[in-house]
Design an enzyme around this catalytic site. Structure first.
Site, PDB file in Angstrom:
ATOM      1  N   ASP A   1     -88.873-118.383   4.479  1.00  0.00           N
ATOM      2  CA  ASP A   1     -88.233-118.376   5.703  1.00  0.00           C
ATOM      3  C   ASP A   1     -86.931-117.562   5.444  1.00  0.00           C
ATOM      4  O   ASP A   1     -85.900-117.646   5.853  1.00  0.00           O
ATOM      5  CB  ASP A   1     -87.520-119.710   6.259  1.00  0.00           C
ATOM      6  CG  ASP A   1     -87.017-119.249   7.801  1.00  0.00           C
ATOM      7  OD1 ASP A   1     -87.321-118.593   8.489  1.00  0.00           O
ATOM      8  OD2 ASP A   1     -86.169-120.212   8.045  1.00  0.00           O
TER       9      ASP A   1
ATOM     10  N   ASN B   1     -76.428-116.385   6.425  1.00  0.00           N
ATOM     11  CA  ASN B   1     -77.408-116.474   7.698  1.00  0.00           C
ATOM     12  C   ASN B   1     -76.599-115.457   8.707  1.00  0.00           C
ATOM     13  O   ASN B   1     -76.316-114.424   8.415  1.00  0.00           O
ATOM     14  CB  ASN B   1     -77.310-117.712   8.142  1.00  0.00           C
ATOM     15  CG  ASN B   1     -78.764-117.836   9.303  1.00  0.00           C
ATOM     16  OD1 ASN B   1     -78.850-117.420  10.233  1.00  0.00           O
ATOM     17  ND2 ASN B   1     -79.414-118.723   8.435  1.00  0.00           N
TER      18      ASN B   1
END
Length: 718
Positions: free
Chosen positions: A334, A422
């Protein structure tokens, strides 16, 4: 209910009406006032290109096309930041994550909130101008992998452009808040979502989407800003052989895949960063993970799986491919590289280079030539065990073979899927030459589901992985293995030329948060302890802090009105800081817009909302389920619930931790939520269509088991 705290220039009648207290503040150097009326949002290419000529305006989410989130303002600086006070605030009426950066142009301030709502304020006084609610169907909350958030609007020629959670692109009149037009950018039958900020380039609205954990295929689209007509679309992964959307580029990319990957969707959605560079006339965007995550399932013989986890550059007017750089060939962890991009001019080895920079999930900080995509440098900015380095000749990571996993072999990987960095905005100061990055350190375990038994299901996670298994537990138990669940975060100052850390400011309570830097040598960023902070941009020393009564994930912006500098931040994430009570009657997580200026002395409410409780109490019922139910519940939870509520029932800070849920006191209440959709209006829709008979109860017993284990652990630590 909306609160106002006004500035000194507001008339006496307004002060009496709203109970505001104002103290005169030193004026910053005067900048020409906007010639446009309030709410005009008169942004075009020329004005955006000349953004530095209007330092008191923050006319796009990243302020300039470079998206450096650097403000030239110096009115608030190291010598006077201690005098910064709350000028006004606005209560927000949603209680999910708040991720948008305030856009301020022509006297109006615009934010988006959870559920894709838009709000407009008088930037000086806080007077509410209008609200816009796109009325997203709450059932879309079930397919929003990481909360029903939104990161902001784009302003262009009198309109604001919103990417709504349900895939619509909506144009809104900036003065009135009325919808001008809307277009559905995604297939409503597929579980696509949009949470990103649209970018506008020469009259084209550029937008991507998310959904690479479900059954989606990624793409980026360009729409005419006036009519909403689709102008071009770029798909990020191939479809099945023979599909008419497979361009020659995608036909060649088919050779990097194996098996019938298109059955799973392919993934590689471009769900956050999009950047336009006027110097190269290129648009850059990053792509996400492959679908499924497990490469054993999606592409059994391996391969690079283009264009998963890649930076792609296309020509702005046509969407024609220019170049790409794949950061994670054959990704199965991911490792999206949709994280913020920025351009800058850096002096490297005596030569000024126009570069593109990124600090992605992977833990490596990349610097590329912005025109060609040639790699200039790449070094670790955070701990990472998945690769030892980036090979500068090939640009490929030198992988650790121990991190590849199958259904028979588990792996511990660092960083975890949330990444070393992120979506949270980073910032760059041309004055200090430093990039300010919100960093998180974490690990996780991976193991593939069985390819033989794995089946694609609609509107649920199809990652093809398990996060808890005996093999993963065994790995964490080996000598020298990292501590499971050990997470820490900090704000890091990084030198992109020397590729080294200069300073870091550790967070008391872990959780990433966006950043902004100013010419006053200040870095502004919130935290998960309920504070908004200012740091010395050169040393990292904390110079100022103010209570927010809420967790903070978004990045701030700054602007001037009548010579006074303001700093604005939208606060709120799921949950509350430790010990904090609810004080916002409209929002259980105290979501608010907070605006500061020098010498202001407004205060946040101190009276708890009736019925609110500070902190959480872990008090689960006794486990009554059988071992078989707990085991079955663990598997079902991992498939249907873990994506939002966290592995093993341990949620991150953006979603409720089910171990603390009052619904555990009563199985009927639990089933009313899980099966009957009792909280559908909050985004927790019914899962009756996807859960087999008895699975809701099995998940219940599993969470009760996890809660009791956590309670025993806490008791042993006392």
């Amino acid at each position: 209910m909306h609160k106002f705290k006004s500035r000194a220039a507001v008339g006496a009648a307004l002060l009496l009406a709203f109970g505001a207290t104002a103290v005169a503040a030193p004026k910053t150097p005067a900048h020409p006032p906007s010639p446009h009326p309030m709410g005009a949002a008169a942004v075009d290419s020329a004005r955006q290109l000349a953004a530095d000529q209007e330092p008191g305006t923050w006319m796009s989410a990243g302020r300039t096309y470079s998206e450096q989130r650097f403000s030239p303002l110096t009115g608030v600086n190291k010598s006077n930041v201690s005098k910064l006070g709350l000028a006004w605030y606005g209560d927000v009426d949603t209680e999910r994550g708040q991720e948008s950066t305030p856009v301020v142009v022509d006297g109006a301030l615009y934010i988006t909130t959870a559920w894709s709502k838009v709000k407009a304020y008088d930037a000086a006084t806080g007077r509410k101008l209008w609200d816009f609610d796109p009325k997203v169907d709450p059932s879309n909350g079930a397919i929003a992998c990481c909360d029903v958030v939104n990161r902001g609007v784009a302003a262009w020629k009198g309109k604001l452009y919103l990417g709504a959670l349900d895939g619509r692109l909506i144009a809104i009149d900036a003065k009135t808040g009325k919808k001008a037009w809307e277009v559905q950018t995604t297939d409503p039958k597929q579980p696509y979502t949009i949470t990103q900020v649209p970018r506008i380039v020469n009259g084209l609205v550029i937008i991507g989407n998310g959904g690479a954990e479900y059954t989606c295929r990624g793409y980026v689209s360009a729409y005419d800003a006036v009519t909403g007509k689709l102008k071009w679309r770029f798909y990020t992964v191939p479809a099945a052989p023979g599909d008419p959307t497979n361009t020659p580029l995608l036909k060649s990319a088919l050779g990097t895949w194996d098996g019938g990957f298109w059955k799973y969707g392919g993934g590689a959605t471009a769900w956050d960063t999009i950047l336009y560079d006027p110097k190269t006339d290129l648009i850059y965007f990053g792509t996400g993970n492959g679908l499924s995550w497990s490469q054993q399932i999606r592409s059994p013989k391996g391969g690079d799986n283009l264009f998963v986890s890649s930076i792609i550059a296309v020509k702005a007017s046509t969407g024609q491919y220019a170049w790409h750089f794949q950061e994670v060939p054959g990704d199965e962890w991911d490792y999206d590289v949709t994280n913020p991009l920025m351009t800058a001019d850096l002096k490297i080895k005596g030569q000024v280079r126009h570069v593109l920079m990124q600090a992605p999930k992977t833990g490596f900080f990349y610097v590329w030539d912005a025109r060609t995509g040639k790699l200039i440098s790449a070094e670790k900015f955070a701990p990472a065990n998945w690769a030892s380095k980036i090979d500068m000749k090939t640009g490929r990571p030198v992988e650790n073979p121990e991190v590849r996993y199958t259904d028979e072999r588990a792996a511990i990987v660092q960083p975890a899927p949330l990444g070393a960095h992120n979506w949270h905005p980073m910032a760059y100061s041309p004055k200090t030459g430093l990039v300010y990055i919100p960093v998180t350190e974490s690990t996780t375990g991976f193991q593939s589901a069985s390819p033989a038994s794995f089946q694609v299901k609609d509107r649920v996670y199809n990652t093809g992985t398990v996060s808890f298994s005996d093999k993963i537990t065994e790995l964490y138990g080996k000598p020298g293995a990292p501590l499971r669940g050990n997470i820490r975060s900090y704000l890091q100052a990084w030198d992109p030329v020397a590729q080294k850390e200069v300073w870091r400011a550790a967070d008391k309570d872990y959780g990433a948060h966006g950043a902004m830097v100013t010419a006053g040598d200040l870095v502004f960023s919130g935290d998960w302890s309920g504070s908004f902070n200012a740091f010395d941009a050169r040393t990292g020393k904390k110079l100022w802090s103010a209570p927010t009564q809420a967790d903070v994930v978004a990045a701030p912006s700054t602007y001037t009105i009548a010579g006074e500098q303001y700093v604005a931040i939208l606060v709120g994430a799921r949950g509350l800081p430790p010990g904090q009570a609810r004080t916002n009657p409209l929002s259980a997580n105290n979501s608010r817009l907070l605006v500061y200026k020098l010498n202001a002395n407004a205060t946040l409410p101190s009276t708890p909302v009736v019925g609110s409780v500070a902190g959480k109490v872990l008090d689960p019922p006794l486990l009554t389920g059988t071992n078989e139910q707990v085991i079955d519940g663990e598997g079902a939870y991992g498939r249907f619930c873990a994506g939002c509520h966290g592995a093993g029932g341990t949620a991150d800070k953006s979603i409720p931790d089910l171990r603390y849920s009052q619904a555990l006191r009563n199985l009927t209440s639990w089933n009313q939520i899980v099966l009957d959709g009792a909280r559908a209006d909050k985004g927790m829709v019914s899962f009756k269509k996807v859960l087999a008979e008895g699975q809701s109860e099995a998940i219940y017993h599993y969470i009760v088991s996890q809660a009791n284990k956590a309670k025993a652990t806490l008791a042993a630590q006392k």
